[in-house]
Design an enzyme around this catalytic site. Structure first.
Site, PDB file in Angstrom:
ATOM      1  N   ASP A 151      -7.805  -5.042  -6.639  1.00 45.79           N
ATOM      2  CA  ASP A 151      -7.241  -4.132  -5.636  1.00 45.79           C
ATOM      3  C   ASP A 151      -7.514  -2.675  -6.002  1.00 45.79           C
ATOM      4  OD1 ASP A 151      -5.573  -2.496  -4.064  1.00 45.79           O
ATOM      5  OD2 ASP A 151      -4.013  -3.994  -3.938  1.00 45.79           O
ATOM      6  N   SER A 170       0.834  -1.196   0.000  1.00 49.29           N
ATOM      7  CA  SER A 170       0.000   0.000   0.000  1.00 49.29           C
ATOM      8  C   SER A 170       0.878   1.260   0.000  1.00 49.29           C
ATOM      9  CB  SER A 170      -0.932  -0.049   1.217  1.00 49.29           C
ATOM     10  OG  SER A 170      -1.919   0.950   1.160  1.00 49.29           O
ATOM     11  N   ASP A 196      -9.479  -7.060  -1.663  1.00 52.30           N
ATOM     12  CA  ASP A 196      -8.350  -7.521  -2.473  1.00 52.30           C
ATOM     13  C   ASP A 196      -7.099  -6.700  -2.171  1.00 52.30           C
ATOM     14  OD1 ASP A 196      -9.914  -9.428  -3.634  1.00 52.30           O
ATOM     15  OD2 ASP A 196     -10.074  -8.471  -5.598  1.00 52.30           O
ATOM     16  N   HIS A 197      -7.286  -5.461  -1.711  1.00 55.12           N
ATOM     17  CA  HIS A 197      -6.123  -4.653  -1.343  1.00 55.12           C
ATOM     18  C   HIS A 197      -5.528  -5.093  -0.011  1.00 55.12           C
ATOM     19  CE1 HIS A 197      -3.389  -1.349  -0.844  1.00 55.12           C
ATOM     20  NE2 HIS A 197      -3.951  -1.029   0.309  1.00 55.12           N
TER      21      HIS A 197
END
Length: 280
Positions: free
Chosen positions: A208, A150, A262-263
């Site tokens: 994501d 991230s 999904d992230h």
């Protein structure tokens, strides 16, 4: 002969190692979420040692950005891992500063998000850069691994370009693996990064949402190579390596059907909680 050599070098740089990403790089990214990253290293990289962890306040809401250096004498690796977004207020600040403030010049080329640039420089100047300099002098010749999830992926991207620009390390010994990395900068930054770091891999889990931000209409561009898992990322899952910036064969095929889950989840683990729990 020259054309053959260039094609050969290009093919080398596009070689992605699923086992390395799954079993070592992702746990290292998770470890950065912990205030005791050594626990993850003890679990997943026995013998590896954290050299220094730097945690600083990096925005007006006193949110924290963090990274750590490490050395693994058995595998002959030194490296950096950066923490991702830690809480909702930090995410809001990131979105605000990337979406509504002008990009800033990145000292090594192109323009990048002000938030990402400031966060990276705060951590780097907070002692992480100095400690990496010591590791470079002490363990010169080792491979260098740089990773993050991230926001941590954005900082890892900036770190890898900065290290090459400083001429601290042989770029062919640097391996960048990021997970759920947002776009960091403009077209020039993406081009500079591609020229600096041959082994650069942006792993993206299916839909994501963060991989699509900041959006391209704001003149943000991903650098290559994207490694796209259009599945649950279980052991043995297939993946596609896209060798072009913003390649429509990978995550760019999805513009609206995106996912927060999904992230947060890579290789079947919720990355931040996995790291805080010692990668067990």
């Amino acid at each position: 002969l020259l054309i053959t050599l260039l094609l050969f070098l290009h093919s080398i740089s596009a070689v992605f190692d699923d086992s390395l990403a799954r079993n070592l790089m992702m746990p290292l990214s998770g470890a950065a979420y912990s205030d005791t990253p050594q626990q993850c290293l003890d679990t997943k990289m026995a013998g590896a040692k954290v050299s220094k962890q730097v945690t600083v306040k990096c925005d007006g809401f006193k949110d924290k950005c963090s990274g750590f250096t490490f050395v693994d004498e058995q595998r002959k690796v030194i490296g950096l891992s950066f923490r991702g977004t830690s809480n909702p207020s930090q995410l809001i600040t990131e979105i605000t500063e990337t979406g509504f403030e002008k990009k800033v010049d990145f000292k090594d080329g192109g323009q990048v998000s002000k938030y990402f640039n400031d966060a990276f420089m705060d951590v780097w100047d907070g002692g992480l850069g100095a400690d990496l300099s010591y590791l470079v002098m002490t363990y010169n010749g080792y491979d260098m691994w740089i990773t993050g999830h991230s926001l941590g992926g954005a900082l890892a991207s900036l770190a890898s370009a900065h290290i090459v620009s400083l001429d601290w390390y042989n770029s062919n010994k640097i391996f960048l693996y990021t997970f759920g990395q947002p776009r960091v900068g403009d077209q020039k930054y993406a081009n500079v990064h591609d020229s600096f770091v041959p082994s650069e891999y942006r792993v993206v889990h299916d839909r994501d949402i963060v991989a699509h931000n900041p959006p391209q209409f704001m003149k943000y561009v991903h650098h290559k190579y994207e490694v796209f898992y259009e599945n649950n990322m279980k052991e043995g899952s297939s993946y596609t390596v896209c060798t072009e910036q913003e390649d429509k064969k990978c995550s760019d095929k999805y513009l609206f059907e995106t996912s927060v889950e999904d992230h947060t989840h890579y290789y079947g683990k919720e990355v931040s909680e996995y790291g805080k729990g010692g990668c067990k």
